[in-house]
Design a protein around this motif. Structure first.
Motif, short mmCIF file in Angstrom:
data_model
loop_
_atom_site.label_atom_id
_atom_site.label_comp_id
_atom_site.label_asym_id
_atom_site.label_seq_id
_atom_site.Cartn_x
_atom_site.Cartn_y
_atom_site.Cartn_z
N TYR A 1 58.92 101.33 25.15
CA TYR A 1 58.19 101.08 23.99
C TYR A 1 57.05 99.98 24.38
O TYR A 1 57.29 99.40 25.44
CB TYR A 1 59.13 100.37 22.80
N GLU A 2 56.25 99.84 23.59
CA GLU A 2 55.15 98.78 23.81
C GLU A 2 54.99 98.16 22.15
O GLU A 2 55.00 98.44 21.22
CB GLU A 2 53.97 99.50 23.83
N TYR A 3 55.19 96.60 22.58
CA TYR A 3 55.40 95.81 21.43
C TYR A 3 54.39 96.18 20.12
O TYR A 3 54.61 95.71 19.11
CB TYR A 3 55.26 94.50 21.90
N ARG A 4 53.22 96.73 20.46
CA ARG A 4 52.14 96.89 19.50
C ARG A 4 52.40 98.19 18.79
O ARG A 4 51.77 98.23 17.42
CB ARG A 4 50.70 97.08 19.95
N ASP A 5 53.22 98.83 19.03
CA ASP A 5 53.46 100.16 18.44
C ASP A 5 54.88 100.51 18.62
O ASP A 5 55.25 101.79 19.02
CB ASP A 5 52.66 101.08 18.88
N THR A 6 55.87 99.68 17.95
CA THR A 6 57.39 99.78 18.11
C THR A 6 57.58 101.42 17.33
O THR A 6 58.66 101.94 17.40
CB THR A 6 58.17 98.94 18.12
N ALA A 7 56.65 101.47 16.04
CA ALA A 7 56.87 102.42 15.22
C ALA A 7 56.97 103.89 15.87
O ALA A 7 57.45 104.80 15.41
CB ALA A 7 55.92 102.21 13.93
N ARG A 8 56.05 104.09 16.71
CA ARG A 8 55.78 105.33 17.58
C ARG A 8 57.10 105.81 18.23
O ARG A 8 57.63 106.81 18.20
CB ARG A 8 54.81 105.17 18.36
N THR A 9 57.79 104.67 18.77
CA THR A 9 59.03 104.78 19.50
C THR A 9 60.03 105.12 18.42
O THR A 9 60.87 105.89 18.52
CB THR A 9 59.40 103.60 20.47
N ARG A 10 60.13 104.53 17.17
CA ARG A 10 61.20 104.70 16.44
C ARG A 10 60.94 106.26 15.76
O ARG A 10 62.22 107.05 15.50
CB ARG A 10 61.05 103.88 15.33
N GLU A 11 59.92 106.60 15.42
CA GLU A 11 59.34 108.01 14.96
C GLU A 11 59.82 109.03 16.04
O GLU A 11 60.68 110.25 15.58
CB GLU A 11 58.21 108.38 14.47
N ALA A 12 59.94 108.83 17.36
CA ALA A 12 60.10 109.69 18.51
C ALA A 12 61.60 109.83 18.53
O ALA A 12 62.31 111.01 18.82
CB ALA A 12 59.68 109.27 19.67
N ALA A 13 62.52 108.66 18.39
CA ALA A 13 63.75 108.60 18.18
C ALA A 13 64.20 109.48 17.41
O ALA A 13 65.27 110.27 17.48
CB ALA A 13 64.25 107.22 18.37
N ARG A 14 63.69 109.32 16.22
CA ARG A 14 64.30 110.31 14.94
C ARG A 14 64.05 111.75 15.34
O ARG A 14 64.80 112.54 14.89
CB ARG A 14 63.37 110.00 13.65
N GLU A 15 63.23 112.07 16.07
CA GLU A 15 63.22 113.57 16.67
C GLU A 15 64.38 113.94 17.56
O GLU A 15 64.58 115.05 17.77
CB GLU A 15 61.67 114.06 17.08
N LEU A 16 64.48 112.85 18.43
CA LEU A 16 65.43 113.31 19.71
C LEU A 16 66.77 113.04 19.75
O LEU A 16 67.65 113.29 20.61
CB LEU A 16 64.69 112.57 20.84
#
Length: 171
Positions: free
Chosen positions: A69-84
């Motif tokens: 993850y990158e601190y400026r866009d943790t939402a992107r990682t969270r969304e990816a986790a929802r898929e995986l």
């Protein structure tokens, strides 16, 4: 009389050997059939090359995505986790990632995870257990750089056309 006995002994010995060989062949065939129909042979980790590669590819992508993850866009990682992630892994991840989202912006943390090695321990139909060795690099806003290695046991399930993580154990 002795001559006829000598002539019969080799025939009797050959017949006994033939009967013994037949019994061993039948026993071996029955044991092989039982292994194939019982749980021992249901593990396709070493026999299904394409299936094993699909598990390795899916787990590699999922682990690198979910644990980077990158601190400026943790939402992107969270969304990816929802898929995986599915099942118990969702709860495990949510508990961990809530802390990440709270601390990462103030520390300006960037976490990069690279899978170094994957071993499929068990592959059965739509489930697999995998050992994953990862290297992680953590860079913080103050210039602090930390690296380390981790070992994970990951359980995955084939769901909706892809392999999804349903259990994570840090070893």
């Amino acid at each position: 009389m002795i001559e006829s006995l000598i002539k019969r002994v080799p025939t009797a010995v050959l017949a006994a050997v033939a009967v013994l060989a037949t019994v061993l062949a039948l026993w071996s065939g029955a044991a092989t059939y039982q292994l194939r129909t019982d749980g021992a042979a249901a593990n396709h980790a070493l026999t299904d090359v394409a299936g094993t590669e699909a598990v390795i590819d899916g787990v590699t992508e999922a682990v690198e995505t979910v644990f980077s993850y990158e601190y400026r866009d943790t939402a992107r990682t969270r969304e990816a986790a929802r898929e995986l992630l599915v099942g118990a892994a969702v709860e495990q991840y949510e508990a961990l990632f809530a802390e990440v989202e709270r601390r990462a912006p103030e520390r300006r943390t960037v976490l990069s995870t690279a899978v170094r090695s994957v071993g499929v321990v068990e592959l059965r139909d739509d489930r697999a257990t995998v050992l994953v060795f990862v290297d992680q690099q953590i860079l913080q806003g103050d210039g602090t750089h930390t690296s380390g290695a981790s070992q994970l046991e990951i359980s995955v399930v084939h769901d909706d056309g892809s392999w999804r993580i349903d259990g994570i154990t840090v070893l």
